[in-house]
Structures are given as C-alpha cells and as structure tokens.
Design a protein around this motif. Structure first.
Motif, PDB file in Angstrom:
ATOM      1  N   GLU A   1       0.824  -1.202   0.000  1.00 55.41           N
ATOM      2  CA  GLU A   1       0.000   0.000   0.000  1.00 55.41           C
ATOM      3  C   GLU A   1       0.870   1.268   0.000  1.00 55.41           C
ATOM      4  O   GLU A   1       0.523   2.269  -0.632  1.00 55.41           O
ATOM      5  CB  GLU A   1      -0.938   0.009   1.210  1.00 55.41           C
ATOM      6  CG  GLU A   1      -2.076  -0.983   1.122  1.00 55.41           C
ATOM      7  CD  GLU A   1      -1.624  -2.440   1.314  1.00 55.41           C
ATOM      8  OE1 GLU A   1      -0.547  -2.658   1.915  1.00 55.41           O
ATOM      9  OE2 GLU A   1      -2.348  -3.341   0.858  1.00 55.41           O
TER      10      GLU A   1
ATOM     11  N   ALA B   1      -1.296   4.609  -1.741  1.00 56.69           N
ATOM     12  CA  ALA B   1      -2.574   4.687  -1.041  1.00 56.69           C
ATOM     13  C   ALA B   1      -2.408   5.268   0.359  1.00 56.69           C
ATOM     14  O   ALA B   1      -3.325   5.908   0.888  1.00 56.69           O
ATOM     15  CB  ALA B   1      -3.225   3.303  -0.965  1.00 56.69           C
TER      16      ALA B   1
ATOM     17  N   ALA C   1      -7.849   7.094  -2.208  1.00 59.43           N
ATOM     18  CA  ALA C   1      -7.856   5.655  -1.945  1.00 59.43           C
ATOM     19  C   ALA C   1      -8.879   5.260  -0.886  1.00 59.43           C
ATOM     20  O   ALA C   1      -9.316   4.104  -0.849  1.00 59.43           O
ATOM     21  CB  ALA C   1      -6.465   5.203  -1.495  1.00 59.43           C
TER      22      ALA C   1
END
Length: 277
Positions: free
Chosen positions: A128, A133, A151
């Motif tokens: 991630e 994100a 996100a």
C-alpha cells in the motif's frame, strides 16, 4: 640594374637555414600539446565567477558580464558581493535509515518504540505504501499513518471504500500489540463543500475521522478509550491549496499513535521511512 637583378635571383635561390625546420616542428608539437591540455580541462564556473567578481572590484566596475564554458551568458555579479555555490541539498528528500541500536541509546532523540512500530507498519503495509494509497511517517513523539482521500473515500462522502477495510484491519492487527494513544484526524482542502448532508468541511472531516475510528474499535482489539477522533477541515495543509494536485494531497485522514510501546519489541533494523516535516 642588371647587377641588382642577379643579386635578387641569388637571394631567392639561397636555401632556408637548417634549424628552421626543427623549430617549426617543435612549435607545431607544442601547439598540439596545449590544445590537448585545453580539451581535457574542466572550468569551475563558480570559481570563475568569484575570480571575475574580484577583478571587477579591483578595477572599480559595477558588474561583470561574461560567458560560461558552454557559451551561455553568466549572471550579473554585483561588485560588492561574491557569488558562492549554495550548499548541496540533494539528500534533503532522501529517506533516512534508522539504526535501532542508535535509537535505543538515545543518540537521535527518537525512542525505540516509535522506530519499532514504524518498522512493523511498513512491513505490514509495504504494498500500500508502494502504491501511494498511504504513507507511514514518524517524528520524535509519534508514528503517523496517512491515508489519501482518493484511496479511502469517494468525493464528498464519509463512508470508507470497501477495499480499504481489510487494510485498516491490518493496521488494527499491529496496533493490538502496541500501547499508546491513537488520534484519528480528518482533513480537507480549502474549497467550501456543496452538500446537503454536511454543513461544512468541518462536518465532513470529522465524519471521515469517525468512520476510521469505528473500524479501529469495532472488533475491540484496540480499546476505545485509547482512540480520539478529530475533524481538522482545511487546517494544517501539507501543501499550499493552489492546484488540484496539492488540494488532493491535503484531503486525507491520519492515524497518529503517540509514544507507542509494542509487545515483543522488534530487534530487526527499521526500514527507511519519511520524516515528518
């Protein structure tokens, strides 16, 4: 007259001195040598400018205008100041590598608990972080997990996207083994919101923070008394609200863990992370 002509013919027919050939060869070789030296030389533009400035001061000129090695005009140099190269800041944006032993000895002023939690979060959320994100940052008092709006939420909405729920659950899994107060803060950009549900950016940012808090405490792995939600609206922007890109960066939710201490402190070296400004 005929005698003079004969003398001129004799002069024209007389050969050049023998040494002139050797001298010409030597001069040609020396010229070639210095041309090679010049072709390998590199001129330090900053030193050249400083030298030119000193000459300007000596001769009483107000400024010096010249050309650099590439033929581009040099910047005007005032006579009462010398233009010196600025310190290089190429490492300013580079992530720091934290030595856990240095942390535990207090050499950097950042506790081992903060480095440990940041390392655990980075390993758990590596994909991630790589995708953008979220980001994981820390300073001397806290670890901050920063979720981007794109996100995590739909525009103008406080409901968390379904694909982010498993990611927050993984955050909870790490926090369950660590102590420390948790502050969840929602942020927006500076543009007024147009919504029938939320009166202002304060309402929206607070609602988003509450949505994240709900996911943190829902399974009771993180005690509710440790967690606080706060709506910050457009305060504390990460970048000036002067472009769509900067505004998107400012719209975010942050989970800050204050003075963390984790069970079974990790002895591995911490991963490189960004330092909070």
């Amino acid at each position: 007259m005929e005698l003079v002509r004969k003398k001129n013919k004799l002069r024209l027919r007389s050969p050049s001195p023998a040494w002139i050939v050797t001298f010409a060869d030597l001069a040609t070789l020396l010229l070639t040598f210095f041309i090679l030296l010049l072709s390998f030389a590199e001129m330090d533009v900053d030193k050249y400018r400083a030298m030119a400035n000193s000459m300007a001061v000596a001769f009483g000129s107000d400024n010096v205008v010249g050309e650099d090695v590439g033929g581009s005009p040099l910047t005007l140099i005032e006579a009462d100041s010398v233009s010196l190269p600025e310190p290089a800041d190429t490492m300013a944006d580079q992530p720091e590598f934290i030595d856990e032993q240095a942390q535990s000895s207090g050499e950097t002023g950042i506790s081992a608990g903060i480095v440990d939690l940041a390392s655990r979060m980075i390993r758990e959320l590596e994909n991630e972080v790589a995708s953008g994100a979220l980001s994981i940052n820390y300073d001397g008092s806290q670890v901050v997990i920063r979720f981007s709006e794109e996100a995590t939420f739909r525009s103008g909405d406080a409901a968390i996207k379904s694909e982010m729920i498993p990611i927050i659950e993984r955050v909870v899994g790490v926090l369950a083994d660590c102590k420390g107060d948790v502050l969840v803060s929602g942020y927006t950009d500076d543009r007024p919101i147009a919504s029938n549900r939320y009166r202002s950016n304060w309402d929206l940012s607070a609602a988003r923070a509450v949505s994240v808090v709900h996911e943190l405490v829902m399974n009771r792995q993180v005690p509710a008394e440790r967690v606080v939600a706060a709506g910050r609206a457009e305060t504390n922007p990460l970048a000036p609200n002067d472009s769509d890109e900067n505004r998107a960066r400012n719209r975010r939710v942050e989970i800050a863990i204050r003075d963390p201490e984790c069970v079974g402190q990790d002895t591995d070296q911490a991963q490189p992370v960004d330092i909070l400004p």
